[in-house]
Design an enzyme around this catalytic site. Structure first.
Site, PDB file in Angstrom:
ATOM      1  NE  ARG A  45     -99.230 -35.700 -18.644  1.00 55.94           N
ATOM      2  CZ  ARG A  45     -98.502 -34.927 -17.856  1.00 55.94           C
ATOM      3  NH1 ARG A  45     -98.594 -35.062 -16.567  1.00 55.94           N
ATOM      4  NH2 ARG A  45     -97.706 -34.019 -18.337  1.00 55.94           N
ATOM      5  CG  ASP A  58    -105.545  -3.438  11.934  1.00 52.47           C
ATOM      6  OD1 ASP A  58    -105.252  -2.348  12.426  1.00 52.47           O
ATOM      7  OD2 ASP A  58    -105.757  -3.591  10.714  1.00 52.47           O
ATOM      8  N   GLY A  90     -99.830 -38.531 -37.566  1.00 53.47           N
ATOM      9  CA  GLY A  90    -100.058 -39.969 -37.759  1.00 53.47           C
ATOM     10  C   GLY A  90    -100.783 -40.589 -36.579  1.00 53.47           C
ATOM     11  CG  ASP A  91    -104.064 -43.893 -35.444  1.00 55.50           C
ATOM     12  OD1 ASP A  91    -103.508 -44.460 -34.475  1.00 55.50           O
ATOM     13  OD2 ASP A  91    -105.291 -43.924 -35.642  1.00 55.50           O
ATOM     14  CG  PHE A  92     -99.887 -43.849 -31.062  1.00 52.91           C
ATOM     15  CD1 PHE A  92    -101.003 -44.537 -30.652  1.00 52.91           C
ATOM     16  CD2 PHE A  92     -99.506 -42.709 -30.347  1.00 52.91           C
ATOM     17  CE1 PHE A  92    -101.763 -44.107 -29.562  1.00 52.91           C
ATOM     18  CE2 PHE A  92    -100.254 -42.264 -29.257  1.00 52.91           C
ATOM     19  CZ  PHE A  92    -101.398 -42.954 -28.862  1.00 52.91           C
ATOM     20  CG  ASP A 104    -100.648 -36.010 -30.918  1.00 51.86           C
ATOM     21  OD1 ASP A 104    -101.808 -36.372 -31.193  1.00 51.86           O
ATOM     22  OD2 ASP A 104    -100.257 -35.808 -29.749  1.00 51.86           O
TER      23      ASP A 104
HETATM   24  C1  SAM Z   1    -103.086 -37.484 -22.546  1.00 54.05           C
HETATM   25  S1  SAM Z   1    -102.418 -36.694 -23.915  1.00 54.05           S
HETATM   26  C2  SAM Z   1    -100.720 -36.668 -23.481  1.00 54.05           C
HETATM   27  C3  SAM Z   1    -100.007 -35.546 -24.123  1.00 54.05           C
HETATM   28  C4  SAM Z   1     -98.551 -35.430 -23.776  1.00 54.05           C
HETATM   29  N1  SAM Z   1     -97.810 -36.622 -24.136  1.00 54.05           N
HETATM   30  C5  SAM Z   1     -98.385 -35.119 -22.304  1.00 54.05           C
HETATM   31  O1  SAM Z   1     -97.632 -35.825 -21.618  1.00 54.05           O
HETATM   32  O2  SAM Z   1     -98.939 -34.151 -21.846  1.00 54.05           O
HETATM   33  C6  SAM Z   1    -102.518 -37.966 -25.156  1.00 54.05           C
HETATM   34  C7  SAM Z   1    -101.945 -37.547 -26.480  1.00 54.05           C
HETATM   35  O3  SAM Z   1    -101.999 -38.681 -27.341  1.00 54.05           O
HETATM   36  C8  SAM Z   1    -102.484 -38.278 -28.599  1.00 54.05           C
HETATM   37  N2  SAM Z   1    -103.106 -39.426 -29.264  1.00 54.05           N
HETATM   38  C9  SAM Z   1    -104.260 -40.030 -28.901  1.00 54.05           C
HETATM   39  N3  SAM Z   1    -104.506 -41.047 -29.759  1.00 54.05           N
HETATM   40  C10 SAM Z   1    -103.476 -41.065 -30.636  1.00 54.05           C
HETATM   41  C11 SAM Z   1    -103.167 -41.897 -31.764  1.00 54.05           C
HETATM   42  N4  SAM Z   1    -103.974 -42.904 -32.091  1.00 54.05           N
HETATM   43  N5  SAM Z   1    -102.041 -41.630 -32.430  1.00 54.05           N
HETATM   44  C12 SAM Z   1    -101.223 -40.615 -32.093  1.00 54.05           C
HETATM   45  N6  SAM Z   1    -101.457 -39.812 -31.051  1.00 54.05           N
HETATM   46  C13 SAM Z   1    -102.582 -40.031 -30.335  1.00 54.05           C
HETATM   47  C14 SAM Z   1    -103.477 -37.187 -28.269  1.00 54.05           C
HETATM   48  O4  SAM Z   1    -103.719 -36.366 -29.387  1.00 54.05           O
HETATM   49  C15 SAM Z   1    -102.744 -36.469 -27.164  1.00 54.05           C
HETATM   50  O5  SAM Z   1    -101.899 -35.476 -27.657  1.00 54.05           O
END
Ligand code: SAM
Length: 634
Positions: free
Chosen positions: A544, A88, A527-529, A501
């Site tokens: 990530r 205390d 878009g879709d990567f 994204d």
């Molecule tokens: C784990 S998070 C990472 C986010 C960020 N890059 C970070 O470091 O915090 C994964 C990211 O990838 C995106 N993502 C997942 N599949 C995807 C795709 N097919 N095309 C584009 N982005 C995608 C998700 O929407 C998300 O924003």
């Protein structure tokens, strides 16, 4: 413990600190002491005028605090801890005792009294050694955990023996002559409210102080040096020949405990004890004998295995996480930020929760260092204000919410993942992410808030792990809310950044933008990567991303990047890695949920395999490793 072997004497004991003060916790843990925190419920209501001196009041309060905790823990588990430490701290001007101010006017009265003068800071400390006369035998180690919330029947004939050693330390502090304006500025900072005498010397209050005579840590809240001397006195009673040289009313010199080793202690006679330091008396007044409980500890404890405090904490770790998640979900920290400090009943009313359970939740949050309890009620600690309030600049609320809602579930399948192998688990999160994002807007937002919270902690480290100034444009693939893009634009003034994204994410990214000049150089492209053509850029960034995908998807993505990247362009990959020697717990646990983590070397080989050369690896803060490669001519 080379510096102070006496602290090591407590290593194998279950030690409890009967104080919620984060400052005391910090001083003791910095000294290498392992302990649990069980804040005392003893109401600091002793009649001050009945004590001959201010320090006698502080010592008695410390003792009552420690005894209350020892008694409560013993009653609950029928096994008290081995040692309970109570403390205390009070400020005294002459015979007048100043404790914690109850409001701003009270703080003003206190600080005016201290202005331009010397005052004393006293900390009373009680070290209570417990000896449970436990009917179920010495091996019983029930602990106060959340599971003990429910009332349980206990045998009632367990007895608790305690032996108290107590002392106090005095430090003289002088305040400068301070203007009214400065005093009010300090009061309005909010710092005085939970501090004895209305100031905290370790923070802003340090600016008020002209000089300190004596132990500085005593003013902060715990006289570590005197505590170690007291332990030395208790655990290393001097040999008879030493007794002849020690003056009976003196505090043992510092080297009395610094130079002691276990072997020296083994040669001493535990039946002999030096007289105490200032105020250092045992409760039974018998100064020639080591305390009975202590004696038992000295003679018996070393043959027993060390108390597995760390292991038990680990076993309860999931409960601690759940407590944190629950408090976040209930918006407890927001309520306390706006309206705190509050008593438990008021918190329950504001949250519309059960009063009894809320009180227990608050108590556990205080023990976990998330809340502070004062006479005025519960309030947020610094860490809660900074990271657990939902609208704070550095808020991790989103991460807590997401871990509760999703990562918790992933970890319930850890056993299956370990049994069935890495290939079964890698990709679980990536697949879950796609599914979740396509489900609904609220889930997508929750996911984005989590990524946003975490990225805020790491983006600067990723952006500065290498000098990227040779690139004019960058594309952050899966760049989510654009936190890393913002950091890159801030760090490299000529860089144009594209965040690429999924459409459901880019559509909601506007809500996370803060404005500012660098925003003009950032654009979001949906878009879709795996399917769409990648935006043109000198530098591609994957932060990530790779850890969430199985090998086939990962190679597909890297090969698409490699085809889009012109020779001389770059690929920057940031991932958590777990295999480095000495990697701390947190990154290891994080990569566990992402499937089998890859080492920095594996990342290097991945980039080389997809046409990148001069691959370099760097650490980015505590959590990530960053890899940069340059696209070779095909
Ligand atoms: C784990 S998070 C990472 C986010 C960020 N890059 C970070 O470091 O915090 C994964 C990211 O990838 C995106 N993502 C997942 N599949 C995807 C795709 N097919 N095309 C584009 N982005 C995608 C998700 O929407 C998300 O924003």
């Amino acid at each position: 413990m080379v510096l102070c072997p006496v602290i090591g004497k407590l290593q194998h004991k279950r030690v409890v600190l009967a104080s919620a003060s984060p400052r005391r916790q910090e001083i003791l843990s910095n000294a290498g002491l392992r302990f649990e925190v069980v804040p005392s419920r003893f109401k600091e209501k002793l009649h001050k005028a009945s004590f001959a001196t201010p320090y006698a009041y502080a010592v008695e309060t410390a003792k009552q605090k420690a005894l209350e905790v020892a008694g409560r823990m013993h009653q609950k588990d029928l096994r008290a801890p081995d040692v309970v430490i109570g403390a205390d701290t009070i400020v005294a001007v002459g015979a007048m005792i100043l404790e914690k101010p109850v409001d701003k006017q009270d703080a003003y009265r206190m600080l005016s009294r201290l202005n331009g003068k010397e005052h004393s800071v006293f900390t009373g400390v009680a070290i209570v050694h417990c000896c449970s006369k436990d009917i179920s035998g010495p091996g019983r180690t029930l602990r106060l955990t959340l599971s003990s919330w429910a009332p349980r029947a206990h045998p009632t004939d367990g007895r608790l023996d305690t032996e108290v050693s107590e002392f106090y330390e005095e430090t003289t502090v002088k305040f400068s002559e301070l203007s009214e304006e400065l005093l009010w500025e300090y009061i309005n900072s909010g710092e005085p409210m939970d501090k004895a005498g209305g100031y905290g010397i370790q923070a802003l209050g340090g600016m008020l102080v002209e000089y300190v005579h004596g132990d500085f840590l005593n003013v902060v809240g715990f006289p570590l040096n005197h505590f170690c001397k007291e332990l030395a006195r208790l655990y290393y009673p001097p040999r008879p020949e030493d007794l002849r040289r020690v003056r009976h009313d003196s505090i043992p010199a510092v080297d009395t405990f610094e130079n002691l080793s276990d072997s020296e202690a083994g040669g001493s006679d535990p039946g002999q004890s030096a007289k105490g330091g200032r105020g250092g008396e045992q409760a039974d007044g018998d100064r020639s004998q080591a305390p009975r409980a202590l004696d038992a500890a000295l003679n018996g404890a070393d043959s027993r295995p060390p108390f597995p405090t760390g292991l038990l904490e680990l076993m309860d770790g999931f409960k601690a996480s759940k407590v944190l998640f629950t408090a976040c979900k209930l918006r407890l920290f927001d309520v306390l930020k706006d309206q705190g400090p509050l008593q438990a009943a008021d918190v329950a009313r504001k949250l519309s929760t059960c009063a009894g359970r809320t009180e227990q939740l608050l108590g556990v949050c205080a023990a976990l260092g998330l809340l502070e309890k004062t006479r005025r009620g519960y309030g947020n600690t610094e860490v809660a204000t900074l990271h657990l309030v939902s609208d704070g600049e550095h808020s991790l609320q989103g991460l807590a919410e997401y871990n509760d809602a999703h990562v918790w579930g992933v970890f319930t399948r850890l056993g299956l993942a370990v049994r069935e192998g890495a290939d079964q688990t890698r990709g679980v999160l990536g697949a879950m992410e796609e599914e979740r994002l396509s489900q609904n807007r609220e889930l997508t937002l929750q996911f984005m808030r989590a990524k946003h919270s975490l990225s805020k902690l790491t983006a600067h480290h990723v952006a500065t792990a290498f000098d990227l100034s040779r690139f004019a444009s960058a594309c952050d693939l899966g760049g989510c809310t654009g936190i890393l893009a913002r950091e890159l634009a801030q760090e490299y003034p000529r860089l144009q950044v594209t965040v690429f994204d999924l459409p459901e994410v880019t559509e909601l990214s506007g809500g996370f933008q803060r404005g500012g000049r660098q925003t003009e150089r950032i654009r979001f492209v949906p878009g879709d990567f795996f399917k769409d053509s990648l935006p043109e850029a000198d530098l591609y960034v994957l932060s990530r991303i790779l850890q969430d995908w199985p090998d086939d998807k990962l190679h597909k993505l890297l090969s698409r990047i490699s085809s889009s990247c012109r020779p001389g362009g770059g690929l920057l990959v940031a991932e958590a890695v777990a295999e480095e020697e000495g990697a701390s717990r947190s990154p290891r646990l994080r990569t566990l949920s992402a499937g089998q983590p890859r080492s920095p070397d594996e990342h290097r080989r991945l980039l080389q395999r997809h046409g990148f050369r001069d691959v370099r690896v760097a650490r980015a803060g505590d959590l990530l490793c960053v890899v940069l490669g340059t696209r070779a001519a095909p």
